[in-house]
Scaffold this motif. Sequence first.
Motif, PDB file in Angstrom:
ATOM      1  N   ALA A  25       0.825  -1.211   0.000  1.00  0.00           N
ATOM      2  CA  ALA A  25       0.000   0.000   0.000  1.00  0.00           C
ATOM      3  C   ALA A  25       0.854   1.253   0.000  1.00  0.00           C
ATOM      4  CB  ALA A  25      -0.932  -0.011   1.206  1.00  0.00           C
ATOM      5  N   LYS A  26       1.968   1.223   0.706  1.00  0.00           N
ATOM      6  CA  LYS A  26       2.849   2.394   0.744  1.00  0.00           C
ATOM      7  C   LYS A  26       3.398   2.685  -0.647  1.00  0.00           C
ATOM      8  CE  LYS A  26       6.919   4.681   1.392  1.00  0.00           C
ATOM      9  NZ  LYS A  26       8.019   4.848   0.411  1.00  0.00           N
ATOM     10  N   TYR A  27       3.902   1.648  -1.324  1.00  0.00           N
ATOM     11  CA  TYR A  27       4.467   1.852  -2.654  1.00  0.00           C
ATOM     12  C   TYR A  27       3.396   2.260  -3.667  1.00  0.00           C
ATOM     13  CZ  TYR A  27       8.800  -0.334  -1.025  1.00  0.00           C
ATOM     14  OH  TYR A  27       9.958  -0.624  -0.350  1.00  0.00           O
ATOM     15  N   ILE A  28       2.247   1.626  -3.599  1.00  0.00           N
ATOM     16  CA  ILE A  28       1.183   1.871  -4.586  1.00  0.00           C
ATOM     17  C   ILE A  28       0.614   3.277  -4.454  1.00  0.00           C
ATOM     18  CG2 ILE A  28      -1.153   1.182  -5.253  1.00  0.00           C
ATOM     19  CD1 ILE A  28      -0.277  -1.738  -4.613  1.00  0.00           C
ATOM     20  N   THR A  29       0.319   3.705  -3.234  1.00  0.00           N
ATOM     21  CA  THR A  29      -0.253   5.043  -3.050  1.00  0.00           C
ATOM     22  C   THR A  29       0.761   6.127  -3.386  1.00  0.00           C
ATOM     23  OG1 THR A  29       0.304   4.914  -0.680  1.00  0.00           O
ATOM     24  CG2 THR A  29      -1.949   4.334  -1.320  1.00  0.00           C
ATOM     25  N   PHE A  32       0.804   6.109  -7.275  1.00  0.00           N
ATOM     26  CA  PHE A  32      -0.462   6.468  -7.926  1.00  0.00           C
ATOM     27  C   PHE A  32      -1.350   7.265  -6.966  1.00  0.00           C
ATOM     28  CE2 PHE A  32       0.798   2.244  -9.628  1.00  0.00           C
ATOM     29  CZ  PHE A  32       1.096   2.640 -10.936  1.00  0.00           C
ATOM     30  N   PRO A  33      -0.980   8.501  -6.683  1.00  0.00           N
ATOM     31  CA  PRO A  33      -1.781   9.289  -5.724  1.00  0.00           C
ATOM     32  C   PRO A  33      -3.215   9.517  -6.189  1.00  0.00           C
ATOM     33  CG  PRO A  33      -0.174  10.673  -6.871  1.00  0.00           C
ATOM     34  CD  PRO A  33       0.172   9.254  -7.202  1.00  0.00           C
ATOM     35  N   GLY A  34      -3.471   9.392  -7.495  1.00  0.00           N
ATOM     36  CA  GLY A  34      -4.816   9.635  -7.997  1.00  0.00           C
ATOM     37  C   GLY A  34      -5.681   8.405  -8.116  1.00  0.00           C
ATOM     38  N   LYS A  35      -5.129   7.229  -7.892  1.00  0.00           N
ATOM     39  CA  LYS A  35      -5.921   6.001  -8.026  1.00  0.00           C
ATOM     40  C   LYS A  35      -6.684   5.702  -6.743  1.00  0.00           C
ATOM     41  CE  LYS A  35      -3.275   3.561 -11.603  1.00  0.00           C
ATOM     42  NZ  LYS A  35      -4.312   3.626 -12.652  1.00  0.00           N
ATOM     43  N   CYS A 410       4.088  -1.601  -9.709  1.00  0.00           N
ATOM     44  CA  CYS A 410       3.801  -0.205 -10.050  1.00  0.00           C
ATOM     45  C   CYS A 410       4.317   0.143 -11.444  1.00  0.00           C
ATOM     46  CB  CYS A 410       4.419   0.721  -9.003  1.00  0.00           C
ATOM     47  SG  CYS A 410       3.633   0.616  -7.370  1.00  0.00           S
ATOM     48  N   ASP A 411       5.496  -0.357 -11.801  1.00  0.00           N
ATOM     49  CA  ASP A 411       6.029  -0.098 -13.138  1.00  0.00           C
ATOM     50  C   ASP A 411       5.143  -0.713 -14.211  1.00  0.00           C
ATOM     51  OD1 ASP A 411       8.207   1.358 -12.264  1.00  0.00           O
ATOM     52  OD2 ASP A 411       9.537  -0.377 -12.151  1.00  0.00           O
ATOM     53  N   LEU A 412       4.623  -1.909 -13.943  1.00  0.00           N
ATOM     54  CA  LEU A 412       3.753  -2.572 -14.908  1.00  0.00           C
ATOM     55  C   LEU A 412       2.459  -1.787 -15.107  1.00  0.00           C
ATOM     56  CD1 LEU A 412       3.333  -5.100 -16.682  1.00  0.00           C
ATOM     57  CD2 LEU A 412       2.313  -6.230 -14.665  1.00  0.00           C
ATOM     58  N   VAL A 413       1.860  -1.337 -14.018  1.00  0.00           N
ATOM     59  CA  VAL A 413       0.618  -0.561 -14.106  1.00  0.00           C
ATOM     60  C   VAL A 413       0.870   0.782 -14.794  1.00  0.00           C
ATOM     61  CG1 VAL A 413      -1.222   0.545 -12.774  1.00  0.00           C
ATOM     62  CG2 VAL A 413      -0.384  -1.713 -12.098  1.00  0.00           C
ATOM     63  N   LYS A 414       2.009   1.416 -14.495  1.00  0.00           N
ATOM     64  CA  LYS A 414       2.343   2.677 -15.163  1.00  0.00           C
ATOM     65  C   LYS A 414       2.461   2.471 -16.671  1.00  0.00           C
ATOM     66  CE  LYS A 414       4.893   4.877 -11.359  1.00  0.00           C
ATOM     67  NZ  LYS A 414       6.247   5.263 -10.876  1.00  0.00           N
ATOM     68  N   HIS A 415       3.119   1.390 -17.061  1.00  0.00           N
ATOM     69  CA  HIS A 415       3.265   1.096 -18.486  1.00  0.00           C
ATOM     70  C   HIS A 415       1.890   0.927 -19.136  1.00  0.00           C
ATOM     71  CE1 HIS A 415       4.789  -0.704 -22.198  1.00  0.00           C
ATOM     72  NE2 HIS A 415       3.862  -1.642 -22.035  1.00  0.00           N
ATOM     73  N   MET A 416       1.006   0.213 -18.464  1.00  0.00           N
ATOM     74  CA  MET A 416      -0.326   0.008 -19.021  1.00  0.00           C
ATOM     75  C   MET A 416      -1.079   1.323 -19.137  1.00  0.00           C
ATOM     76  SD  MET A 416      -1.224  -3.519 -16.968  1.00  0.00           S
ATOM     77  CE  MET A 416      -2.923  -3.607 -17.535  1.00  0.00           C
ATOM     78  N   ASP A 417      -0.940   2.188 -18.149  1.00  0.00           N
ATOM     79  CA  ASP A 417      -1.615   3.483 -18.194  1.00  0.00           C
ATOM     80  C   ASP A 417      -1.105   4.325 -19.362  1.00  0.00           C
ATOM     81  OD1 ASP A 417      -3.051   2.777 -15.967  1.00  0.00           O
ATOM     82  OD2 ASP A 417      -1.906   4.019 -14.555  1.00  0.00           O
ATOM     83  N   VAL A 418       0.203   4.320 -19.567  1.00  0.00           N
ATOM     84  CA  VAL A 418       0.797   5.134 -20.626  1.00  0.00           C
ATOM     85  C   VAL A 418       0.339   4.670 -22.004  1.00  0.00           C
ATOM     86  CG1 VAL A 418       2.985   5.667 -21.798  1.00  0.00           C
ATOM     87  CG2 VAL A 418       2.816   5.864 -19.304  1.00  0.00           C
TER      88      VAL A 418
END
Length: 502
Positions: A25-29, A32-35, A410-418
């Motif tokens: 949770a610490k890394y994810i928030t 991704f502060p907006g998720k 987090c890197d995987l989710v960022k890639h998907m978002d981009v």
Amino acid sequence: MKTLPQTDDFDIVIVGAGISGIGAAKYITEAFPGKRVVILEGRTNIGGTWDLFKYPGIRSDNGLHTFGYEFKPWTDPDAIAEAPKIVDYLQETLDEFDLNRLVRFEHSVEHASWSSAEARWTLDVHTPDGDRRITTNWIFAGTGYYRYDEGYTPPFEGREDFRGDIIHPQHWPEDYDYAGKKVVVIGSGATAVTLIPSMLNHAGAAEHVTMLQRTPTYVVPWPKVDSFAQLLSRLFGEKRGYAMTRFTNIWTDLGQVKFMRAFPNLTRKIIRRVNAKALPEGYDVDTHFNPPYNPWDQRLCLCPDGDFFEALSTGAASITTDTIDRFTASGIALESGEHLDADLIVTATGLNMRMLGGIDLEVDGTPIHLPDTVAYRGALLSGIPNLAISIGYTTSAWTLKVGILARYFCDLVKHMDVFGYDSVRVEADPGMERRPIVDLSSGYAQRARDVIPKQGTGLFQMSMSYQQDAKILRGPLLDDALVFGSTTDDAAPSTAKEAVCV
């Protein structure tokens, strides 16, 4: 007309408010502060294992400088710490990083169904206020791999004849009074090694505690206070000293495991010498401390400041290496003909494994059978979209994995978002050689071979090395095993050269 349960919608649902879930949770928030992120915890408190188990003396069997988080120094003098201190540390983490707001207690996920058409999971969640439906794009499972509602106890003939109490450590009654009792602890693992000195070191101590083991375990005394860590903190400050201690301990642990596995016979001799030195002269070390397997075929047991050996040396505790014939009214009859008198029998006989907290999964209406799946980078499971798992190490601190795994996620989710993707799944070669993800000779691992996911080769190998995992999870983000999808037409092509984990 049937009323549908209330529905909440999130981007990422973290299941479990224990070590893994809170760390993730610490890394994810932060990433991704907006998720919209939520932590669903089935129990009434944080901590998982460390809050659930109440048996005397429950503690870590790793130093907290590696068991603790990379981002939050462990400042207590005790490097091997008891459960209440670990729970306090986790609560401090929630407070410090404003994560309390994410946790929903008594929210047990019973069922999770993935829809490819919507690229979303629908979770059926049981709460005290009734069933609730939660939808999410991602599930991060910080559930560990133990079954927390029941421990493992083999059948014992005559169990119903015993007139005393029988307790499994996983279900230890709070405030249970064992003062003056004769106790037999069945088992020789970390739980037994922890219980025995703890039941003897206070005013309400047991009269005598016997460890009854069928097979010996490697037991090694270890300093409870890490004096080197304290020195580094004094010299370099709390934060830097902690980082230096963590770095040193990671590599020291790796070196020790590699040495033990490379030179098992020499390691046996060293451990035997340490055991003999810690016990009274003439103690039968070769009967009670001579396992039939090599070091690290199963976990070693650490006893802080040699408390287990001290209990044996005083005579307040003893070891019997034998096989149970049956329980009797007054204790346990052994196959050797000996009888152990007991008022209390503690069945420290192991735990049962269960992945994902027992959540029933289905993908597009098809139930998922977890043993048919294969772990990828120790983070994803083949055939199950948008679900990450956190499984720590058996040869070093569990928490070491949380940081590098969460950053990969987090890197995987960022890639998907981009690139406009809303789903990703892993495809494994059906002809790849497979074996269980927890590939140990321990009883709990052997019993679970047909109920847990598998591992394979290459990136499908379940690494038990932090150093190896760091290379895998920080290396190229993309490869041919990952298949991305989108429910819109906006997604851009994705190739293995487009992203690297950081």
